[in-house]
Design an enzyme around this catalytic site. Structure first.
Site, short mmCIF file in Angstrom:
data_model
loop_
_atom_site.label_atom_id
_atom_site.label_comp_id
_atom_site.label_asym_id
_atom_site.label_seq_id
_atom_site.Cartn_x
_atom_site.Cartn_y
_atom_site.Cartn_z
N ASP A 191 45.54 41.81 38.76
CA ASP A 191 47.12 41.26 38.62
C ASP A 191 46.75 40.55 39.73
OD1 ASP A 191 48.58 39.64 39.02
OD2 ASP A 191 50.48 41.09 37.98
N VAL A 192 45.65 39.20 39.91
CA VAL A 192 45.40 38.32 40.49
C VAL A 192 46.68 37.90 42.21
CG1 VAL A 192 43.31 37.28 39.50
CG2 VAL A 192 45.49 35.76 39.69
N ASN B 180 38.96 32.36 37.78
CA ASN B 180 38.79 31.76 37.01
C ASN B 180 40.84 31.85 36.01
OD1 ASN B 180 38.38 31.07 33.34
ND2 ASN B 180 39.45 32.91 33.17
N TYR C 271 50.51 21.60 38.64
CA TYR C 271 49.08 21.66 38.30
C TYR C 271 47.90 20.88 38.63
CZ TYR C 271 44.09 22.80 35.36
OH TYR C 271 42.74 23.09 34.69
N LYS D 91 44.96 22.47 42.16
CA LYS D 91 43.29 22.19 41.28
C LYS D 91 42.69 21.52 42.35
CE LYS D 91 42.99 25.26 38.87
NZ LYS D 91 42.47 26.32 38.25
N THR E 129 42.01 25.95 24.78
CA THR E 129 43.52 26.91 25.52
C THR E 129 44.64 27.25 25.41
OG1 THR E 129 43.25 26.37 27.54
CG2 THR E 129 41.24 27.69 26.99
#
Length: 238
Positions: free
Chosen positions: A57-58, A80, A158, A162, A193
């Protein structure tokens, strides 16, 4: 080739699963990072080759530390795992959405990368690939571009996360260059996705994007470092 190892975070589905599958097909031992053990094990079975589950779990410090302790040497790290909570502009996005998005898309990348640096430093050719987004390009956000309409302020949490990830890519590349690392970012394009409703409805083949990530994972020693590429190998402006 068979003694090369890779870790792909968020690899139980989507682009990450395709990256893991393609690396396994290339002869890598691939650690399939997944916070859900059941889904991760299912993905391992579907990927085949020398794919191995790594429960990760990052966003959980303890999970990151425990996962890193299980990997002695690592040749490739693909950051990712990422989320997109909504497509709202900044005025329609609360602070909690920004926090949640940055926790996965930015802070977790720092946590995972730093935790696995000892293993990466045991590789003769360490590679780090950060899965970013063309929507995080400030140039493309302010000028006409080939991938999406400029002038849109949607998906603010988001896209800004990034952009921050892109900056981290540059900083890690600069710091680790003398150790032989290659650290680059990939804009995978909109893919089918479950990242967000737009991706699931109009996205293209995630395997195509994965091939772009694998190219960066397999860069030769004279390859680029601290760069941003689209899935089709063309440079993306910061």
């Amino acid at each position: 080739m068979n003694d090369r190892t890779a870790l792909v975070t968020g690899a139980n589905k989507g682009i990450g699963k395709h990256i893991a599958s393609q690396l396994a097909a290339a002869g890598f031992t691939v650690y399939v990072g997944s916070r859900d053990a059941r889904r991760g094990q299912q993905a391992v079975g579907e990927i085949g080759g020398d794919a191995r589950l790594l429960v990760l779990d990052v966003t959980d410090a303890g999970s990151v530390t425990a996962a890193a302790a299980q990997v002695d040497r690592l040749d490739v790290l693909v950051n990712n795992a990422g989320i997109s909570v909504s497509l709202a502009p900044p005025t329609g996005t609360d602070v909690e959405e920004f926090r949640r998005t940055y926790e996965t898309n930015v802070f977790a990348v720092v946590a995972v990368t730093n935790a696995f640096l000892p293993a990466l430093r045991r590789s003769a050719h360490p590679r780090i690939v950060n899965i970013s987004s063309g929507t995080g390009s400030l140039t493309w956000s302010t000028t006409p571009n080939p991938q999406f309409p400029s002038g849109s302020a949607g998906a603010a949490a988001y896209r800004s996360s990034k952009a921050a990830l892109n900056a981290l890519t540059v900083f890690y590349a600069q710091e680790l260059a003398e150790e032989g690392f290659k650290v680059n970012a990939l804009a995978p394009g909109v893919r089918a996705t479950d990242l967000n409703p737009r991706a699931s409805s109009v996205g293209g083949d995630p395997a195509e994007a994965a091939r772009g990530a694998v190219r960066l994972a397999l860069l030769p020693d004279d390859g680029p470092n601290g760069a941003f590429f689209s899935w089709d190998e063309t440079p993306v402006p910061w």
